[in-house]
Design an enzyme around this catalytic site. Sequence first.
Site, PDB file in Angstrom:
ATOM      1  N   SER A 181      46.814  40.122  35.697  1.00 55.45           N
ATOM      2  CA  SER A 181      47.428  40.571  34.672  1.00 55.45           C
ATOM      3  C   SER A 181      46.799  41.791  34.844  1.00 55.45           C
ATOM      4  O   SER A 181      47.006  41.916  36.581  1.00 55.45           O
ATOM      5  CB  SER A 181      45.932  40.390  33.332  1.00 55.45           C
ATOM      6  OG  SER A 181      45.105  41.185  33.590  1.00 55.45           O
ATOM      7  N   LYS A 182      47.078  43.106  34.384  1.00 65.63           N
ATOM      8  CA  LYS A 182      47.844  44.314  34.421  1.00 65.63           C
ATOM      9  C   LYS A 182      46.410  44.255  35.600  1.00 65.63           C
ATOM     10  O   LYS A 182      46.879  45.145  36.421  1.00 65.63           O
ATOM     11  CB  LYS A 182      48.546  44.933  33.887  1.00 65.63           C
ATOM     12  CG  LYS A 182      49.601  44.693  33.242  1.00 65.63           C
ATOM     13  CD  LYS A 182      49.903  45.855  32.325  1.00 65.63           C
ATOM     14  CE  LYS A 182      51.878  45.833  32.216  1.00 65.63           C
ATOM     15  NZ  LYS A 182      51.601  45.613  30.856  1.00 65.63           N
ATOM     16  N   ARG A 183      44.772  44.288  34.819  1.00 63.19           N
ATOM     17  CA  ARG A 183      43.582  44.784  35.948  1.00 63.19           C
ATOM     18  C   ARG A 183      43.913  44.626  37.291  1.00 63.19           C
ATOM     19  O   ARG A 183      43.560  45.252  37.662  1.00 63.19           O
ATOM     20  CB  ARG A 183      42.644  43.706  35.007  1.00 63.19           C
ATOM     21  CG  ARG A 183      42.537  44.275  33.716  1.00 63.19           C
ATOM     22  CD  ARG A 183      41.111  43.192  32.983  1.00 63.19           C
ATOM     23  NE  ARG A 183      41.884  42.232  33.398  1.00 63.19           N
ATOM     24  CZ  ARG A 183      40.648  41.807  34.138  1.00 63.19           C
ATOM     25  NH1 ARG A 183      39.865  41.546  34.816  1.00 63.19           N
ATOM     26  NH2 ARG A 183      41.148  39.357  34.214  1.00 63.19           N
ATOM     27  N   HIS A 184      44.675  43.762  37.774  1.00 60.94           N
ATOM     28  CA  HIS A 184      44.463  43.319  38.943  1.00 60.94           C
ATOM     29  C   HIS A 184      45.686  43.988  40.013  1.00 60.94           C
ATOM     30  O   HIS A 184      45.910  43.910  41.097  1.00 60.94           O
ATOM     31  CB  HIS A 184      44.835  41.777  39.084  1.00 60.94           C
ATOM     32  CG  HIS A 184      44.156  41.117  38.825  1.00 60.94           C
ATOM     33  ND1 HIS A 184      44.500  40.068  37.808  1.00 60.94           N
ATOM     34  CD2 HIS A 184      42.738  40.727  38.767  1.00 60.94           C
ATOM     35  CE1 HIS A 184      42.870  39.429  37.206  1.00 60.94           C
ATOM     36  NE2 HIS A 184      42.147  39.816  37.924  1.00 60.94           N
TER      37      HIS A 184
END
Length: 466
Positions: A239-242
């Site tokens: 996800s965008k966190r990565h």
Amino acid sequence: MSDLRVRFAPSPTGYLHIGGARTALFNYLLAKTQGGAFILRIEDTDVARSTQESVDAILDAMKWLGLSCNEGPFYQSDRFEMYKQKVRQLLDEGKAYRCYCSAEELDAKREQAKQEGRKPKYDGTCRNRTDQPDAPYVVRFKLPEGREETTFIDRVKGSICFRHEELDDLIIQRTDGTPTYNFVVVIDDAEMGINLVVRGDDHINNTPRQILLYEALGYSIPEFAHVPMILGTDKKRLSKRHGATSVMAYQEMGYLPEALVNYLVRLGWSFGDEEIFSMDDLIEKFSLDNVGRSAGVFNPEKLFWLNSHYIKTGDPQRLAELLQPFLADKGITIEGGPDLIAVVKGLQERSATLIEMATGAEFYYADQVSYDEKAKKKFLKSDNKELFVILQDKLSGCDDFTLDQLEAVFAEVMATTELKFGKVAQPLRVALTGGAPSTGIYDVLQVLGKEISLGRIAQALASLDQ
Ligand code: GLU
């Protein structure tokens, strides 16, 4: 040539995701390796969530990656008539039925099932209903009776068996008359002659339902290959966190498509311990046999490393073209400045992305050199005035900045000033570059050329500390 027909079937509800791009790439490569056909189908049956903007974003990203299709793009929204006709067919054959249960009724039943510890499933209230009230309805596909399980051999995961007690009567048409994913995907794959479905393993649970629909509609069943998900470094779903998950975000960050292709293919496929694959290598080597069963882990550092590899080894002319928008973003105009290809050649070794390259190119095209404060203090001192005057004089005397001529100038300057090479080159470098990282001094002089170099020495002389 083979009769292999594969497809990529994105839903246009956002940008092209890293995971989707990998699915597209695997399909593309399979078609290329085997001389089959790669079909692109836009799955826009969910009218409320599909946008033209997303369609364009997906098509742009595929083009950028070089994933051209042999047929398509086809749009499901153009095919509604056919889906309707297939719904009628199933209704006529008694393989589907109208269900009038309201959302509230279904919610209440679901709630009750939960409380009783049962798996919430549609209970078949409308299965044998013969009346047709004037009320909103969905169409459900009747789970065939008398069979306990559906099994298929997945080309990646092996044999997979689903118990029918896990399934219920699937909605194939919503109350608004639009068909649902599991239904249309079967019709389209069958009508388009797809004989191998390669997609993310988030669809594995849909596969038994789809197989039952193939059978009910009288189609032959394709082979399936479900590719494991891509996870972040913390082993959670990517996800965008990565980091950025949109393909085109990488273009904007100055990545090359070949780096992304190379990176994506290795997320789930391997070939011995090789890491570097051009598209041509992949077309020669790719096969489903080497697609792993476990999830790939997204590692931005590796992508960065691959990108610097492709920048180092790339064709300078092409890189110069790709670099231009990044220069423009920084307000750098190249007209009247040094040859861009020569600049690129000097920057390839030291740039991991096109953005880094654009930053590195800045000093070449500046009207006025802007000096690094420390470098200025150290090298643009009044003690160096004589050195700059001599350099100015000798370099003005060169008609051309050939390496021989520049070496001769340096030899003369070193003899006259009794300074070592470094003591001549370092102040000159600061005068020419402002102190930015750069290639060797002769290269900088050659790339800037005589006029610009002399202009910069004059600027340095004018800004010497008094
Ligand atoms: N439109 C579906 C998706 O984007 C396609 C699934 C499939 O490949 O069957 O997930």
